[in-house]
Design a protein around this motif. Sequence first.
Motif, PDB file in Angstrom:
ATOM      1  N   LEU A   1       0.825  -1.203   0.000  1.00 17.21           N
ATOM      2  CA  LEU A   1       0.000   0.000   0.000  1.00 17.21           C
ATOM      3  C   LEU A   1       0.865   1.261   0.000  1.00 17.21           C
ATOM      4  O   LEU A   1       0.617   2.211  -0.750  1.00 17.21           O
ATOM      5  CB  LEU A   1      -0.911  -0.024   1.238  1.00 17.21           C
ATOM      6  N   PHE A   2       1.886   1.242   0.820  1.00 17.29           N
ATOM      7  CA  PHE A   2       2.795   2.371   0.929  1.00 17.29           C
ATOM      8  C   PHE A   2       3.461   2.653  -0.415  1.00 17.29           C
ATOM      9  O   PHE A   2       3.435   3.781  -0.927  1.00 17.29           O
ATOM     10  CB  PHE A   2       3.851   2.042   1.996  1.00 17.29           C
TER      11      PHE A   2
ATOM     12  N   ALA B   1       0.528  -4.898  -8.766  1.00 11.21           N
ATOM     13  CA  ALA B   1       0.939  -6.289  -8.987  1.00 11.21           C
ATOM     14  C   ALA B   1       2.450  -6.433  -8.932  1.00 11.21           C
ATOM     15  O   ALA B   1       2.971  -7.423  -8.406  1.00 11.21           O
ATOM     16  CB  ALA B   1       0.414  -6.784 -10.330  1.00 11.21           C
ATOM     17  N   SER B   2       3.172  -5.413  -9.448  1.00  7.25           N
ATOM     18  CA  SER B   2       4.634  -5.493  -9.393  1.00  7.25           C
ATOM     19  C   SER B   2       5.121  -5.520  -7.958  1.00  7.25           C
ATOM     20  O   SER B   2       5.971  -6.336  -7.594  1.00  7.25           O
ATOM     21  CB  SER B   2       5.261  -4.295 -10.099  1.00  7.25           C
ATOM     22  N   PHE B   3       4.563  -4.640  -7.129  1.00 16.16           N
ATOM     23  CA  PHE B   3       5.020  -4.614  -5.736  1.00 16.16           C
ATOM     24  C   PHE B   3       4.645  -5.888  -4.999  1.00 16.16           C
ATOM     25  O   PHE B   3       5.401  -6.376  -4.164  1.00 16.16           O
ATOM     26  CB  PHE B   3       4.477  -3.378  -5.017  1.00 16.16           C
ATOM     27  N   VAL B   4       3.468  -6.437  -5.306  1.00 15.02           N
ATOM     28  CA  VAL B   4       3.075  -7.689  -4.662  1.00 15.02           C
ATOM     29  C   VAL B   4       4.045  -8.806  -5.035  1.00 15.02           C
ATOM     30  O   VAL B   4       4.492  -9.582  -4.182  1.00 15.02           O
ATOM     31  CB  VAL B   4       1.633  -8.078  -5.052  1.00 15.02           C
ATOM     32  N   THR B   5       4.422  -8.858  -6.322  1.00 18.95           N
ATOM     33  CA  THR B   5       5.350  -9.898  -6.753  1.00 18.95           C
ATOM     34  C   THR B   5       6.698  -9.717  -6.066  1.00 18.95           C
ATOM     35  O   THR B   5       7.350 -10.693  -5.667  1.00 18.95           O
ATOM     36  CB  THR B   5       5.518  -9.863  -8.280  1.00 18.95           C
ATOM     37  N   ILE B   6       7.105  -8.465  -5.898  1.00 20.35           N
ATOM     38  CA  ILE B   6       8.365  -8.213  -5.188  1.00 20.35           C
ATOM     39  C   ILE B   6       8.273  -8.726  -3.756  1.00 20.35           C
ATOM     40  O   ILE B   6       9.166  -9.426  -3.269  1.00 20.35           O
ATOM     41  CB  ILE B   6       8.706  -6.702  -5.223  1.00 20.35           C
TER      42      ILE B   6
ATOM     43  N   TRP C   1       3.237  13.484  -0.224  1.00 18.45           N
ATOM     44  CA  TRP C   1       3.344  13.407   1.234  1.00 18.45           C
ATOM     45  C   TRP C   1       2.027  12.933   1.847  1.00 18.45           C
ATOM     46  O   TRP C   1       2.001  12.012   2.673  1.00 18.45           O
ATOM     47  CB  TRP C   1       3.787  14.768   1.775  1.00 18.45           C
ATOM     48  N   SER C   2       0.899  13.529   1.424  1.00 17.58           N
ATOM     49  CA  SER C   2      -0.400  13.115   1.966  1.00 17.58           C
ATOM     50  C   SER C   2      -0.678  11.652   1.644  1.00 17.58           C
ATOM     51  O   SER C   2      -1.222  10.915   2.467  1.00 17.58           O
ATOM     52  CB  SER C   2      -1.539  13.946   1.382  1.00 17.58           C
ATOM     53  N   SER C   3      -0.290  11.228   0.432  1.00 16.27           N
ATOM     54  CA  SER C   3      -0.554   9.853   0.032  1.00 16.27           C
ATOM     55  C   SER C   3       0.221   8.866   0.891  1.00 16.27           C
ATOM     56  O   SER C   3      -0.290   7.807   1.257  1.00 16.27           O
ATOM     57  CB  SER C   3      -0.178   9.638  -1.430  1.00 16.27           C
ATOM     58  N   ILE C   4       1.461   9.227   1.211  1.00 15.00           N
ATOM     59  CA  ILE C   4       2.268   8.348   2.060  1.00 15.00           C
ATOM     60  C   ILE C   4       1.659   8.246   3.451  1.00 15.00           C
ATOM     61  O   ILE C   4       1.525   7.166   4.021  1.00 15.00           O
ATOM     62  CB  ILE C   4       3.733   8.858   2.120  1.00 15.00           C
ATOM     63  N   VAL C   5       1.251   9.412   3.978  1.00 14.17           N
ATOM     64  CA  VAL C   5       0.642   9.411   5.313  1.00 14.17           C
ATOM     65  C   VAL C   5      -0.647   8.602   5.296  1.00 14.17           C
ATOM     66  O   VAL C   5      -0.905   7.789   6.191  1.00 14.17           O
ATOM     67  CB  VAL C   5       0.383  10.856   5.781  1.00 14.17           C
ATOM     68  N   ASP C   6      -1.438   8.777   4.247  1.00 13.31           N
ATOM     69  CA  ASP C   6      -2.679   8.026   4.115  1.00 13.31           C
ATOM     70  C   ASP C   6      -2.392   6.516   4.087  1.00 13.31           C
ATOM     71  O   ASP C   6      -3.040   5.728   4.766  1.00 13.31           O
ATOM     72  CB  ASP C   6      -3.393   8.439   2.823  1.00 13.31           C
ATOM     73  N   ALA C   7      -1.373   6.106   3.303  1.00 10.22           N
ATOM     74  CA  ALA C   7      -1.029   4.688   3.192  1.00 10.22           C
ATOM     75  C   ALA C   7      -0.585   4.141   4.538  1.00 10.22           C
ATOM     76  O   ALA C   7      -0.987   3.049   4.937  1.00 10.22           O
ATOM     77  CB  ALA C   7       0.073   4.492   2.154  1.00 10.22           C
TER      78      ALA C   7
ATOM     79  N   GLY D   1      -1.380   5.280   7.553  1.00  7.06           N
ATOM     80  CA  GLY D   1      -2.537   5.191   8.442  1.00  7.06           C
ATOM     81  C   GLY D   1      -3.396   3.994   8.108  1.00  7.06           C
ATOM     82  O   GLY D   1      -3.711   3.168   8.976  1.00  7.06           O
ATOM     83  N   MET D   2      -3.757   3.863   6.834  1.00  4.78           N
ATOM     84  CA  MET D   2      -4.601   2.754   6.402  1.00  4.78           C
ATOM     85  C   MET D   2      -3.918   1.409   6.642  1.00  4.78           C
ATOM     86  O   MET D   2      -4.527   0.454   7.100  1.00  4.78           O
ATOM     87  CB  MET D   2      -4.926   2.885   4.906  1.00  4.78           C
ATOM     88  N   GLY D   3      -2.627   1.343   6.286  1.00 10.06           N
ATOM     89  CA  GLY D   3      -1.887   0.094   6.443  1.00 10.06           C
ATOM     90  C   GLY D   3      -1.783  -0.322   7.890  1.00 10.06           C
ATOM     91  O   GLY D   3      -1.962  -1.495   8.230  1.00 10.06           O
ATOM     92  N   ILE D   4      -1.516   0.657   8.775  1.00  4.75           N
ATOM     93  CA  ILE D   4      -1.406   0.318  10.199  1.00  4.75           C
ATOM     94  C   ILE D   4      -2.777  -0.074  10.737  1.00  4.75           C
ATOM     95  O   ILE D   4      -2.900  -1.028  11.507  1.00  4.75           O
ATOM     96  CB  ILE D   4      -0.769   1.490  10.972  1.00  4.75           C
ATOM     97  N   GLY D   5      -3.817   0.641  10.300  1.00  4.66           N
ATOM     98  CA  GLY D   5      -5.173   0.269  10.716  1.00  4.66           C
ATOM     99  C   GLY D   5      -5.502  -1.155  10.301  1.00  4.66           C
ATOM    100  O   GLY D   5      -6.049  -1.936  11.082  1.00  4.66           O
TER     101      GLY D   5
END
Lengths: 194, 200
Positions: free
Chosen positions: B52-53, B80-85, B128-134, B136-140
């Motif tokens: 997500l990040f 999909a690329s990041f998931v494969t990584i 910056w906002s997108s990273i913070v959002d990711a 927050g969502m990821g930790i949640g």
Amino acid sequence: MSKKESTFFNMIIALVVITIVAGASLGFINDITEGPKAQAKLEKKINALKQVLPEFNNSPVEEVLLYKPKNIKDSIEIYFGSLNDSHIGTAVIGSSERGYSGLVKIMVGFNPDESIKNIVVLEQKETPGLGTKMKDERFIRQFRGKKPSEFNLKPTKDGGDVDAITGATISTRAFGEATQMAYDVLVETKQSKN
Amino acid sequence: MAEKITQKENFIKGIIKDNPVFVMLLGMCPTLGVTSSAFNGLGMGIATLFVLFMSNAVVSMIKSQIPNKVRIPAFIIIIASFVTIVEMVLEAYIPFLYEQLGIFIPLIVVNCLILGRAEAFASKNDLWSSIVDALGMGIGFTIALTALGAVREIFGSGSIFDFRFVSEDANTLILFILPPGAFIALAYLSVVFNKVSKTN
């Protein structure tokens, strides 16, 4: 920043660039992880061998024998362990497709007298908390020191000698089947050697 | 939204107000599938957090270069690329976790939480906002999966993070580690979570 127009040309360029970058980075990561991946698999195999065989000082992984029984489609890996050149045990991979959720793959270590030294589960997808108990000491210990020629590997419900895992008769059956297969292969290879 | 939200609020909303699992009910497949133990939930949460990040960051960076009509295929290729990584790295360095999570790692691709955040947030906001959002969502998501896994493990196996507090022979509520138990535990946890977060 202005958004790119959705023209045919722009769309193709955007997707081509993204897929090329994605493909290149995946190839790069694959190159990096290839070594460690193979290493992890090898380590797993050696760890399993250490558990099912008595102490050995040869390298069974390099001396692996691939045996192809008549009625099974894949060849089976057989590992010979020896300490100072004297044979101390054989490890055979056994598997059964009839687990509760498919393949159950185990490694069975046999002493030179064909009794079971130890068993390690390599792959299974059984129900967590039920069938997965086949990995537990409580279940495995009933096989140790038993000779499959005298010890029926079927669960007691099917007239065998194996105490089934509570609530997981099918998993127990598959485990027994896999062990039986390993034993059959061991006997067959011994016969073909003589 | 006319009012400008601060980064702190942006971060907190993913954990509490818009918690992806308990409030938005996103990504139910891995949520229900892998949480048979607290450790599995945590592992899946962290893997998802990473994807997500990275996807939020990349989507936010290249958003102006992606024509609107092909944005979904573009996002999916990135995800999909990041998931494969993640899958390759886990297999190489944490084989134990890789085996436990099994089929659910490739399924991160279709976790609608990730595409949802790329589409609803990262493609409209700055890096910056997108990273913070990711984050927050990821930790949640991670907290929710770990909590769900912990509850199911406590009731179903009598252990927590593989630390057993009942004997091996004890009868545990096996239902909780089977699929129906996932739904039951998720429902009750959602009730408690929403009750507590609304009263505050």
